[in-house]
Design an enzyme around this catalytic site. Sequence first.
Site, PDB file in Angstrom:
ATOM      1  N   LYS A 158       7.322   1.263  39.002  1.00 42.48           N
ATOM      2  CA  LYS A 158       7.178  -0.059  38.398  1.00 42.48           C
ATOM      3  C   LYS A 158       8.501  -0.497  37.787  1.00 42.48           C
ATOM      4  CE  LYS A 158       5.204   2.063  34.221  1.00 42.48           C
ATOM      5  NZ  LYS A 158       6.234   1.708  33.256  1.00 42.48           N
TER       6      LYS A 158
ATOM      7  N   CYS B  44       4.266   1.686  27.328  1.00 40.83           N
ATOM      8  CA  CYS B  44       3.661   1.781  28.661  1.00 40.83           C
ATOM      9  C   CYS B  44       2.262   2.384  28.637  1.00 40.83           C
ATOM     10  CB  CYS B  44       4.592   2.550  29.594  1.00 40.83           C
ATOM     11  SG  CYS B  44       6.139   1.645  29.884  1.00 40.83           S
TER      12      CYS B  44
ATOM     13  N   ASP C 126       5.138   7.708  33.056  1.00 39.88           N
ATOM     14  CA  ASP C 126       6.582   7.737  32.822  1.00 39.88           C
ATOM     15  C   ASP C 126       7.090   9.028  32.188  1.00 39.88           C
ATOM     16  OD1 ASP C 126       6.271   5.186  33.785  1.00 39.88           O
ATOM     17  OD2 ASP C 126       6.906   4.167  31.968  1.00 39.88           O
TER      18      ASP C 126
END
Length: 217
Positions: free
Chosen positions: A116, A161, A17
């Site tokens: 995602k 994450c 990310d």
Amino acid sequence: MAGITPDPATDILGIVDVQPTFMPGGELPVQDGDAVVPVINRLLAGPFLHAFATQDWHPAGHSSFASSHPGKQPFETIEMPYGPQTLWPDHGIQGSPSAQLHKNLAQARIELVVRKGFHREIDSYSTFFENDRRTTTGLHGWLQARGMRRLFLAGLATDYCVAWSAEDAVKLGYAVFVIEDACRGIGLPAEGGTTIDAAKRRLTAAGVQFVTSAAFA
């Protein structure tokens, strides 16, 4: 730990990310989040021949957004069918400039991008499973097909994450390393300190190793 030489047959860098939405000026900024980019680029230019990346890729009105729950504020927690859910500011909106991989991220060695969190009713922290713990991203199958056995994680955020990805990777049988100076965390208050402290304790107990980029040959 020093002198790690990644084996291109078994080792891969996971870039989690690294998107403007999580960086200063973004919708859900992580303090100094943009500082991970040059560290990751050095790893991509040198020791790691293989990498994958992930993107938060939410539809507008995603169930994890506080704005989707009248009267709720960001960082409150609600119960979802899959368990407790932290509510976030709107972020990582599909197709928006801030949801793209950071423009300065060197991408030549990134062989797979996993998007995602695109199911409207399920949030997704881990690179392997969405938060219902049943819906997979397909990453594990791809890594198995490539023969990867050691996973080195970098990116955002350490306590969400990155941490969930590391935990799942250990459960799936990988040797897992978190590259600390290539990560930054959100650091919400938690028992015994912050969510970063709690994540590090949890990951260490699970067998995750913490290293820095200086460890790589």
